[in-house]
Design a protein around this motif. Structure first.
Motif, PDB file in Angstrom:
ATOM      1  N   HIS A 132     -14.834   6.901   3.282  1.00  0.00           N
ATOM      2  CA  HIS A 132     -14.229   7.438   2.193  1.00  0.00           C
ATOM      3  C   HIS A 132     -15.850   8.265   1.647  1.00  0.00           C
ATOM      4  O   HIS A 132     -16.614   7.195   1.666  1.00  0.00           O
ATOM      5  CB  HIS A 132     -13.985   7.327   1.113  1.00  0.00           C
ATOM      6  N   ALA A 135     -16.920   6.934  -2.159  1.00  0.00           N
ATOM      7  CA  ALA A 135     -16.269   6.001  -2.789  1.00  0.00           C
ATOM      8  C   ALA A 135     -16.699   4.955  -1.317  1.00  0.00           C
ATOM      9  O   ALA A 135     -16.953   3.654  -2.123  1.00  0.00           O
ATOM     10  CB  ALA A 135     -14.960   5.768  -3.342  1.00  0.00           C
ATOM     11  N   GLU A 136     -16.928   5.016  -0.309  1.00  0.00           N
ATOM     12  CA  GLU A 136     -17.335   3.877   0.692  1.00  0.00           C
ATOM     13  C   GLU A 136     -18.986   4.179   1.407  1.00  0.00           C
ATOM     14  O   GLU A 136     -19.760   3.499   1.188  1.00  0.00           O
ATOM     15  CB  GLU A 136     -15.843   4.141   1.495  1.00  0.00           C
ATOM     16  N   LEU A 141     -21.090   1.536   4.247  1.00  0.00           N
ATOM     17  CA  LEU A 141     -20.044   0.420   4.928  1.00  0.00           C
ATOM     18  C   LEU A 141     -20.101   1.024   6.014  1.00  0.00           C
ATOM     19  O   LEU A 141     -20.260   2.475   6.854  1.00  0.00           O
ATOM     20  CB  LEU A 141     -18.578   0.830   4.058  1.00  0.00           C
ATOM     21  N   ALA A 145     -17.770  -3.853   8.819  1.00  0.00           N
ATOM     22  CA  ALA A 145     -17.925  -4.324   7.254  1.00  0.00           C
ATOM     23  C   ALA A 145     -16.726  -4.329   6.895  1.00  0.00           C
ATOM     24  O   ALA A 145     -15.900  -4.958   6.059  1.00  0.00           O
ATOM     25  CB  ALA A 145     -18.876  -3.195   6.254  1.00  0.00           C
ATOM     26  N   MET A 149     -14.467  -7.611   5.332  1.00  0.00           N
ATOM     27  CA  MET A 149     -14.536  -8.099   3.656  1.00  0.00           C
ATOM     28  C   MET A 149     -12.564  -8.513   4.267  1.00  0.00           C
ATOM     29  O   MET A 149     -11.997  -9.278   3.221  1.00  0.00           O
ATOM     30  CB  MET A 149     -14.208  -6.813   3.281  1.00  0.00           C
ATOM     31  N   ARG A 152     -12.286 -12.280   5.458  1.00  0.00           N
ATOM     32  CA  ARG A 152     -12.835 -12.866   4.442  1.00  0.00           C
ATOM     33  C   ARG A 152     -11.959 -13.577   2.995  1.00  0.00           C
ATOM     34  O   ARG A 152     -11.059 -14.944   3.654  1.00  0.00           O
ATOM     35  CB  ARG A 152     -13.740 -12.862   3.706  1.00  0.00           C
ATOM     36  N   LEU A 153     -10.554 -12.435   3.196  1.00  0.00           N
ATOM     37  CA  LEU A 153      -9.406 -12.612   2.824  1.00  0.00           C
ATOM     38  C   LEU A 153      -8.860 -13.207   3.561  1.00  0.00           C
ATOM     39  O   LEU A 153      -7.985 -14.539   2.772  1.00  0.00           O
ATOM     40  CB  LEU A 153      -8.831 -11.211   2.168  1.00  0.00           C
ATOM     41  N   THR A 254      -9.479   4.268   1.316  1.00  0.00           N
ATOM     42  CA  THR A 254     -10.061   3.144   1.078  1.00  0.00           C
ATOM     43  C   THR A 254      -9.458   2.002   0.897  1.00  0.00           C
ATOM     44  O   THR A 254      -8.357   1.728   0.283  1.00  0.00           O
ATOM     45  CB  THR A 254     -10.841   3.339  -0.504  1.00  0.00           C
ATOM     46  N   ALA A 256     -10.495  -0.443  -1.325  1.00  0.00           N
ATOM     47  CA  ALA A 256     -10.414  -1.056  -2.520  1.00  0.00           C
ATOM     48  C   ALA A 256      -8.955  -0.646  -3.084  1.00  0.00           C
ATOM     49  O   ALA A 256      -8.247  -1.503  -4.281  1.00  0.00           O
ATOM     50  CB  ALA A 256     -11.199  -0.526  -3.234  1.00  0.00           C
ATOM     51  N   GLU A 257      -8.493   0.442  -2.224  1.00  0.00           N
ATOM     52  CA  GLU A 257      -7.361   0.303  -3.775  1.00  0.00           C
ATOM     53  C   GLU A 257      -5.797   0.373  -3.025  1.00  0.00           C
ATOM     54  O   GLU A 257      -4.528   0.780  -3.101  1.00  0.00           O
ATOM     55  CB  GLU A 257      -6.785   2.861  -4.085  1.00  0.00           C
ATOM     56  N   ARG A 258      -5.562  -0.647  -1.991  1.00  0.00           N
ATOM     57  CA  ARG A 258      -4.980  -1.821  -1.606  1.00  0.00           C
ATOM     58  C   ARG A 258      -3.931  -2.029  -2.425  1.00  0.00           C
ATOM     59  O   ARG A 258      -5.198  -2.536  -2.670  1.00  0.00           O
ATOM     60  CB  ARG A 258      -4.694  -1.986  -0.131  1.00  0.00           C
ATOM     61  N   GLU A 259      -2.035  -2.709  -3.247  1.00  0.00           N
ATOM     62  CA  GLU A 259      -2.772  -3.567  -4.209  1.00  0.00           C
ATOM     63  C   GLU A 259      -2.925  -5.058  -3.147  1.00  0.00           C
ATOM     64  O   GLU A 259      -3.400  -5.811  -3.924  1.00  0.00           O
ATOM     65  CB  GLU A 259      -1.152  -2.786  -3.917  1.00  0.00           C
TER      66      GLU A 259
END
Ligand SMILES: [Zn+2]
Lengths: 394, 111
Positions: A132, A135-136, A141, A145, A149, A152-153, A254, A256-259
């Motif tokens: 994005h 936003a990214e 990013l 990268a 992220m 890691r999760l 993005t 970030a926007e994934r639930e």
């Protein structure tokens, strides 16, 4: 809708091709597929070219028009299909629709990219242009990268370890050794990339927790298939391989926007559609080519596509289920990790590798008796994904 | 401007960042512009050793933060040893120079 068959399949070696232009790569791949089939009086009606960024990598646009000119396919219809790292898969899909609809009987699909015309960090920046813009991208990013992220999760949630990731890399590079088209043909060991006190020199951090050997190389290369109607396929000598179904789905731009950022929703939906169209289930698949741009993706995709329960993908790798000779060989070609990832070529190369498997032409990497195959081409960071189910008709 | 603008759907309340022309949940088009709260927690992060062309730097930390009011956004994490769920406070500053222009964005520090 008419059934669609792969009549010809070909590839040129994936590597750093300093001697060849993008045009040479695309033409070479196209000829390899055309040489694999005797079309007789039938002419290629349309050409779909999967390519992500010829304008940025090679300062060349309208590359599909240039390709039909080189291949003497004029006046065939031609266009370039751009869908990030899933450009190849999207080109195959458009070719399938063109034949299925009845509009064309013979279609050539080519996927290719020449990424090494620019220096490494520039290639990283060109690939990062799919993030994005404000936003990214502005934060620096990169795709590794994003994968870092995600990894890691995923490790935290499902107990995936660095050993599991290394096992994927070791398996795929081992498969790559016997694939003459693979970019990386080098055996690696757990000691060399992970356990030895100096393994960090061999496999430095790219985007923590991902190291060098968790990431695919930057490659030049091309692959192509000739798609035909059933009527034509029946007249050919080679075993009939049908593209029995495809699926495609999108997700938020993005991460970030994934639930649930560990869920690859588009992978799940694309796979469900592809299986449903083909009338097959994950348990029917004998061989799979997944989009392991990063080692974690092979594990995550194998779960989200329905081959293993969530959290079981890493265990399957550990048990050897995904090796050639295992219950479900994944990436017998070496995958993106070893075959390489010239972005626009990958989705087509996966289909070529499956066709060779289903015809019994995969040489030392053959999965014995493979009848049904599955491929997954992952665009962006999972925001545009294609899945294919292929079937040999005996 | 020293912060990002997020959007709250006037119809269903979904909080979104960045901008979408229609609500991702209900497809309505009216939004209230909101600012993320001052603090949030770190959802995930990475330490990048190979940055794109033009960024002469190593070890840049980027992460996704969920603010106390529900906005989620990527930003630069200016913390020595980041940990998941760590509390952070937002700041604003230059995050990259693109074509000679200093581009500003979110920079998070320890709360
Ligand atoms: Zn809404």
């Amino acid at each position: 809708m008419r059934p669609v068959f792969v009549a010809g399949a070909g590839m040129i070696p994936f590597e750093r091709q300093d001697e060849n232009t993008l045009g040479d790569i695309l033409a070479g791949a196209g000829l390899a597929a055309l040489d694999d089939v005797d079309l007789g009086k039938h002419e290629v009606g349309a050409v779909y070219l999967g390519n992500m960024a010829s304008g940025l990598f090679n300062h060349q646009v309208s590359v599909a028009s240039a390709l039909v000119d080189r291949l003497a396919l004029i006046p065939a219809a031609a266009e370039r299909i751009e869908n990030g790292p899933a450009s190849g898969g999207s080109a195959v899909k458009n070719g399938v629709l063109a034949v299925a609809s009845g509009y064309y009987d013979v279609v050539l699909v080519v996927g290719g990219e020449k990424m090494r015309d620019v220096i490494g960090p520039k290639a990283t920046d060109i690939v990062a242009a799919m993030t994005h813009p404000h936003a990214e991208y502005i934060y620096g990013l990169t795709l590794p990268a994003m994968a870092g992220m995600f990894t890691r999760l995923y490790m935290e949630k499902y107990g995936v370890t660095r050993e599991h990731l290394a096992m994927v890399a070791i398996k795929n590079q081992e498969n790559g050794i016997t694939n003459p088209y693979a970019h990386i043909q080098m055996k690696i060991t757990m000691e060399g990339i992970l356990e030895h006190p100096q393994s960090h020199i061999n496999s430095p951090i790219i985007a923590d927790p991902l190291h060098l050997y968790d990431c695919c190389p930057v490659s030049d290369g091309g692959a192509a298939v000739v798609l035909v109607s059933e009527e034509i396929a029946k007249t050919l000598k080679k075993p009939m391989v049908q593209i029995a179904g495809f699926g495609q789905a999108t997700d938020t731009h993005t991460l970030a926007e994934r639930e649930d950022p560990t869920e690859l929703k588009a992978v799940r939906l694309a796979a469900v559609q592809a299986f449903s169209r083909a009338g097959l289930k994950p348990k029917d698949i004998d061989v799979a080519e997944l989009h392991d741009a990063f080692t974690i993706l092979e594990i995550a995709e194998s779960e989200q596509a329905g081959f293993f329960k969530m959290g079981e993908g890493a265990k399957a790798v550990e048990r050897g289920d995904t090796r050639i000779g295992g219950k479900l060989p994944i990436n017998p070609s070496g995958g993106l990790k070893a075959r390489g990832h010239p972005v626009g070529a990958t989705g087509v190369a996966q289909i070529v590798d499956l066709v060779w498997q289903l015809r019994g032409e995969a040489g030392e990497n053959q999965v014995e008796g493979a009848k049904n195959g599955f491929s997954l081409n992952f665009g962006g960071f999972g925001n545009n994904v294609l899945a294919f189910v292929l079937r040999r008709i005996s | 401007m020293s912060n990002i603008t997020a959007y709250k759907c006037k119809s269903c309340g979904l909080i979104m960042y960045p901008y979408h022309d229609r609500c991702l949940n209900c497809k309505k088009r009216e939004f209230e512009e909101i600012e993320p709260s001052n603090n949030g927690k770190l959802l995930t992060f990475t330490i990048i050793e190979q940055l794109p062309w033009g960024m002469d730097e190593r070890g840049r930390i980027l992460g996704v933060v969920e603010f106390d009011n529900g906005v989620k956004a990527l930003g630069l994490i200016d913390v020595e040893q980041p940990k998941l769920e760590m509390k952070l406070k937002r700041g604003w500053g230059t995050v990259r120079e693109i074509g000679g222009v200093k581009v500003k964005g979110l920079i998070f520090e320890k709360a």
